[in-house]
Write a protein that holds these residues in place. Structure first.
Motif, PDB file in Angstrom:
ATOM      1  N   THR A 119       2.814  17.092  61.284  1.00 51.17           N
ATOM      2  CA  THR A 119       3.265  16.399  62.480  1.00 51.17           C
ATOM      3  C   THR A 119       3.103  14.889  62.302  1.00 51.17           C
ATOM      4  O   THR A 119       2.083  14.416  61.826  1.00 51.17           O
ATOM      5  N   SER A 154       7.291  19.755  68.172  1.00 53.49           N
ATOM      6  CA  SER A 154       6.677  19.016  67.067  1.00 53.49           C
ATOM      7  C   SER A 154       7.522  17.803  66.705  1.00 53.49           C
ATOM      8  O   SER A 154       8.721  17.756  66.965  1.00 53.49           O
ATOM      9  N   ASN A 156       7.910  16.703  63.330  1.00 50.30           N
ATOM     10  CA  ASN A 156       7.724  16.802  61.885  1.00 50.30           C
ATOM     11  C   ASN A 156       9.052  16.562  61.167  1.00 50.30           C
ATOM     12  O   ASN A 156      10.112  16.507  61.803  1.00 50.30           O
TER      13      ASN A 156
END
Length: 172
Positions: A119, A154, A156
């Protein structure tokens, strides 16, 4: 000169994809390609094992070599959504817990490179999006990106890639 070298290298590289269920034939595949004048990458996508599966033990032997030498012209690559390829749950009655942990984690140790998609902070996420889209993000696009990452749960690189794909295809 560089282009011709790339073409020569391309012609020497071959990729073979095997599913997890086909890993049992990996020694035969290595035997078939061992003497060929090519370099091979054998790829297994999304490899993981459950704690009660024992297939990872034979895979460890194949990767490290046993009585039979590993093929010099073969590399084995895999992707996984699990950090250690094997779900980590340990028997409660294990006398030597470290031994159980080492046995489970030893498969992932046989792969020399591990890339994690962790993340990112919001600032890092926005910087990554700007790099991927090759343009500065206006406030509207930043808001869409943050809403998208919140929806996905998230910030990411995988989510950033998905956002860019949808944005480029005018879905977002």
């Amino acid at each position: 000169q560089v282009l011709s070298d790339v073409l020569v290298l391309d012609s020497l590289l071959r990729i073979i994809e095997l599913s997890k269920e086909s890993l049992g034939i990996l020694p035969m595949v290595q035997d078939c390609v061992r003497q060929l004048p090519y370099k091979f990458i054998i790829m297994c996508d999304d490899l993981s094992f459950e704690p009660n599966e024992q297939g990872y033990k034979s895979l460890k032997s194949i990767l490290e070599g046993s009585f039979e030498n590993k093929a010099e012209n073969v590399l084995f690559y895999t992707t996984s959504n699990q950090r250690h390829l094997i779900s980590e749950s340990y028997p409660q009655d294990t006398l030597h817990l470290n031994d159980a942990q080492d046995e489970i984690l030893s498969l992932s140790d046989r792969f020399g490179l591990v890339l994690g998609f962790y993340t990112l902070s919001r600032t890092e996420f926005m910087a990554l999006l700007e790099t991927m889209l090759q343009t500065p993000l206006d406030e509207n696009l930043k808001l869409k990106a943050l809403q998208f990452s919140t929806l996905k749960g998230s910030c990411n690189p995988r989510i950033a890639h998905e956002f860019c794909t949808l944005y480029r295809n005018k879905i977002l």
